[in-house]
Design a protein around this motif. Sequence first.
Motif, PDB file in Angstrom:
ATOM      1  N   GLY A 199       0.822  -1.217   0.000  1.00 12.22           N
ATOM      2  CA  GLY A 199       0.000   0.000   0.000  1.00 12.22           C
ATOM      3  C   GLY A 199       0.847   1.255   0.000  1.00 12.22           C
ATOM      4  N   GLY A 221       2.313   3.830  -5.173  1.00 13.37           N
ATOM      5  CA  GLY A 221       2.003   3.165  -6.435  1.00 13.37           C
ATOM      6  C   GLY A 221       0.781   2.264  -6.290  1.00 13.37           C
ATOM      7  N   GLY A 222       0.748   1.486  -5.200  1.00 14.29           N
ATOM      8  CA  GLY A 222      -0.365   0.563  -4.969  1.00 14.29           C
ATOM      9  C   GLY A 222      -1.673   1.298  -4.761  1.00 14.29           C
ATOM     10  N   VAL A 255      -3.084  -5.044   0.145  1.00 13.68           N
ATOM     11  CA  VAL A 255      -2.548  -5.537   1.419  1.00 13.68           C
ATOM     12  C   VAL A 255      -1.185  -4.889   1.654  1.00 13.68           C
ATOM     13  CG1 VAL A 255      -3.797  -7.730   1.400  1.00 13.68           C
ATOM     14  CG2 VAL A 255      -1.549  -7.595   0.332  1.00 13.68           C
ATOM     15  N   LYS A 266       2.190  -4.861   4.324  1.00 14.25           N
ATOM     16  CA  LYS A 266       2.836  -5.664   5.365  1.00 14.25           C
ATOM     17  C   LYS A 266       3.233  -4.837   6.589  1.00 14.25           C
ATOM     18  CE  LYS A 266       7.623  -5.419   3.751  1.00 14.25           C
ATOM     19  NZ  LYS A 266       8.765  -6.146   3.253  1.00 14.25           N
ATOM     20  N   ASN A 267       3.362  -3.537   6.396  1.00 14.70           N
ATOM     21  CA  ASN A 267       3.844  -2.695   7.483  1.00 14.70           C
ATOM     22  C   ASN A 267       2.688  -2.305   8.397  1.00 14.70           C
ATOM     23  OD1 ASN A 267       5.094  -0.930   9.146  1.00 14.70           O
ATOM     24  ND2 ASN A 267       6.055   0.268   7.523  1.00 14.70           N
ATOM     25  N   GLY A 325       4.186   3.735   4.597  1.00 11.01           N
ATOM     26  CA  GLY A 325       5.111   2.646   4.904  1.00 11.01           C
ATOM     27  C   GLY A 325       6.568   2.987   4.676  1.00 11.01           C
ATOM     28  N   ARG A 378       9.651   3.455   7.517  1.00  8.53           N
ATOM     29  CA  ARG A 378      10.765   2.514   7.570  1.00  8.53           C
ATOM     30  C   ARG A 378      12.088   3.235   7.368  1.00  8.53           C
ATOM     31  NH1 ARG A 378       8.209  -0.350   4.033  1.00  8.53           N
ATOM     32  NH2 ARG A 378       9.886  -0.189   2.525  1.00  8.53           N
ATOM     33  N   PHE A 398      12.876   6.450   7.826  1.00  7.14           N
ATOM     34  CA  PHE A 398      13.291   7.458   8.797  1.00  7.14           C
ATOM     35  C   PHE A 398      12.910   7.093  10.226  1.00  7.14           C
ATOM     36  CE2 PHE A 398      12.563   9.555   4.693  1.00  7.14           C
ATOM     37  CZ  PHE A 398      13.881   9.886   4.421  1.00  7.14           C
TER      38      PHE A 398
HETATM   39  C1  LIG Z   1      15.818   7.931   1.247  1.00  2.55           C
HETATM   40  C2  LIG Z   1      14.791   8.163   0.157  1.00  2.55           C
HETATM   41  C3  LIG Z   1      14.299   9.439  -0.041  1.00  2.55           C
HETATM   42  C4  LIG Z   1      13.370   9.697  -1.038  1.00  2.55           C
HETATM   43  N1  LIG Z   1      12.906  10.965  -1.222  1.00  2.55           N
HETATM   44  C5  LIG Z   1      12.002  11.236  -2.162  1.00  2.55           C
HETATM   45  C6  LIG Z   1      11.495  12.568  -2.346  1.00  2.55           C
HETATM   46  O1  LIG Z   1      11.875  13.492  -1.661  1.00  2.55           O
HETATM   47  N2  LIG Z   1      10.581  12.781  -3.328  1.00  2.55           N
HETATM   48  C7  LIG Z   1      10.140  11.762  -4.122  1.00  2.55           C
HETATM   49  O2  LIG Z   1       9.290  12.019  -4.989  1.00  2.55           O
HETATM   50  N3  LIG Z   1      10.591  10.488  -3.957  1.00  2.55           N
HETATM   51  C8  LIG Z   1      11.495  10.192  -3.014  1.00  2.55           C
HETATM   52  N4  LIG Z   1      11.969   8.901  -2.871  1.00  2.55           N
HETATM   53  C9  LIG Z   1      11.450   7.849  -3.764  1.00  2.55           C
HETATM   54  C10 LIG Z   1      10.018   7.436  -3.332  1.00  2.55           C
HETATM   55  O3  LIG Z   1       9.970   7.225  -1.956  1.00  2.55           O
HETATM   56  C11 LIG Z   1       9.671   6.126  -4.049  1.00  2.55           C
HETATM   57  O4  LIG Z   1       9.873   6.315  -5.438  1.00  2.55           O
HETATM   58  C12 LIG Z   1       8.204   5.772  -3.820  1.00  2.55           C
HETATM   59  O5  LIG Z   1       7.961   5.616  -2.468  1.00  2.55           O
HETATM   60  C13 LIG Z   1       7.865   4.473  -4.555  1.00  2.55           C
HETATM   61  O6  LIG Z   1       6.497   4.216  -4.343  1.00  2.55           O
HETATM   62  P1  LIG Z   1       5.899   2.767  -4.511  1.00  2.55           P
HETATM   63  O7  LIG Z   1       4.451   2.835  -4.148  1.00  2.55           O
HETATM   64  O8  LIG Z   1       6.239   2.232  -5.861  1.00  2.55           O
HETATM   65  O9  LIG Z   1       6.714   1.838  -3.505  1.00  2.55           O
HETATM   66  P2  LIG Z   1       6.825   1.961  -1.921  1.00  2.55           P
HETATM   67  O10 LIG Z   1       6.579   3.346  -1.441  1.00  2.55           O
HETATM   68  O11 LIG Z   1       8.139   1.313  -1.604  1.00  2.55           O
HETATM   69  O12 LIG Z   1       5.616   1.065  -1.405  1.00  2.55           O
HETATM   70  C14 LIG Z   1       5.656  -0.334  -1.433  1.00  2.55           C
HETATM   71  C15 LIG Z   1       4.822  -0.799  -0.233  1.00  2.55           C
HETATM   72  O13 LIG Z   1       4.681  -2.226  -0.350  1.00  2.55           O
HETATM   73  C16 LIG Z   1       4.820  -2.774   0.950  1.00  2.55           C
HETATM   74  N5  LIG Z   1       5.236  -4.156   0.728  1.00  2.55           N
HETATM   75  C17 LIG Z   1       6.388  -4.593   0.180  1.00  2.55           C
HETATM   76  N6  LIG Z   1       6.404  -5.931   0.119  1.00  2.55           N
HETATM   77  C18 LIG Z   1       5.211  -6.360   0.619  1.00  2.55           C
HETATM   78  C19 LIG Z   1       4.639  -7.651   0.798  1.00  2.55           C
HETATM   79  N7  LIG Z   1       5.281  -8.769   0.446  1.00  2.55           N
HETATM   80  N8  LIG Z   1       3.392  -7.721   1.329  1.00  2.55           N
HETATM   81  C20 LIG Z   1       2.737  -6.592   1.704  1.00  2.55           C
HETATM   82  N9  LIG Z   1       3.239  -5.341   1.551  1.00  2.55           N
HETATM   83  C21 LIG Z   1       4.468  -5.223   1.009  1.00  2.55           C
HETATM   84  C22 LIG Z   1       5.826  -1.906   1.645  1.00  2.55           C
HETATM   85  O14 LIG Z   1       5.717  -1.983   3.066  1.00  2.55           O
HETATM   86  C23 LIG Z   1       5.458  -0.499   1.122  1.00  2.55           C
HETATM   87  O15 LIG Z   1       4.539   0.168   1.952  1.00  2.55           O
HETATM   88  C24 LIG Z   1      12.917   8.630  -1.864  1.00  2.55           C
HETATM   89  C25 LIG Z   1      13.418   7.339  -1.667  1.00  2.55           C
HETATM   90  C26 LIG Z   1      14.367   7.108  -0.662  1.00  2.55           C
HETATM   91  C27 LIG Z   1      14.895   5.700  -0.463  1.00  2.55           C
END
Ligand SMILES: Cc1cc2nc3c(=O)[nH]c(=O)nc-3n(C[C@H](O)[C@H](O)[C@H](O)COP(=O)(O)OP(=O)(O)OC[C@H]3O[C@@H](n4cnc5c(N)ncnc54)[C@H](O)[C@@H]3O)c2cc1C
Length: 213
Positions: free
Chosen positions: A171, A174-175, A192, A194-195, A204, A208, A210
């Motif tokens: 969640g 992207g999700g 779903v 996991k956090n 999430g 994680r 910070f």
């Molecule tokens: C240190 C850092 C600083 C950043 N700063 C910025 C910024 O200032 N501005 C910006 O635009 N972007 C920033 N980013 C990038 C941005 O955080 C990511 O691009 C964005 O969060 C990706 O979104 P997502 O939904 O694809 O994945 P995520 O945000 O990683 O979400 C994936 C989710 O899936 C959950 N998950 C994973 N595996 C499972 C499983 N097996 N079962 C259930 N749940 C699961 C995780 O707990 C998580 O909540 C930063 C990244 C980092 C590492």
Amino acid sequence: MDNTMATRDAARWLAAFNAALDAGDPTTAAELFIENGFWRDLLGFTWNIVTLEGRADIADMLAAQLGQVKPCTFTLDGAAEADGDTITAWLTFETAAARGCGLLRLRGGQCWTLLTSMTELIGFEEPAGPRRPLGTVNSASKTRETWTEARQKERAELGHLVQPHCLIIGGGQGGIALGARLRKLGVPTLIVEKNELCPKVGDGVIRRRFDVA
Ligand SMILES: Cc1cc2nc3c(=O)[nH]c(=O)nc-3n(C[C@H](O)[C@H](O)[C@H](O)COP(=O)(O)OP(=O)(O)OC[C@H]3O[C@@H](n4cnc5c(N)ncnc54)[C@H](O)[C@@H]3O)c2cc1C
């Protein structure tokens, strides 16, 4: 070359392309590209994200896909523009299953690059713009359901009475964005995460990374 001539040339190329596709003729369609031209397709023809390079790749893809895709109309979307030896034109297209848009670049009367991108499935259009649900009900009736009641009902039924067609793992942003789009399309979707520590959906990663208390 001015834009009027560029528009005429782009329309001419699209007419030839439409005719080759209508005739189910991958070779003729591919010959409208330059020898090493590119076709980047985002779902529209291949249900995938692919870049085809050169006439042989393009002809192979069309031979495999034309039967089911049945593209019927490629249409210019506005006037084409000329820049040096390149003509650029936006386009729309429709296949048996979907509508899409794209970008055409011509050089020497042949296609240098073509982008085709699916935008919506026919019969499953997203309720956007004038079709968007208003969200506010201003009239009163005995059977009126409040937003909170509708939300509670959805939470109680999803996964029990209504089975999800789609399960999103994670969640994060992207999700959640994907879940919202599917919900608008009427696709029952469960996300779903996991956090367990997330105070809010989408938190999430931040927690994680910070270690927010
Ligand atoms: C240190 C850092 C600083 C950043 N700063 C910025 C910024 O200032 N501005 C910006 O635009 N972007 C920033 N980013 C990038 C941005 O955080 C990511 O691009 C964005 O969060 C990706 O979104 P997502 O939904 O694809 O994945 P995520 O945000 O990683 O979400 C994936 C989710 O899936 C959950 N998950 C994973 N595996 C499972 C499983 N097996 N079962 C259930 N749940 C699961 C995780 O707990 C998580 O909540 C930063 C990244 C980092 C590492």
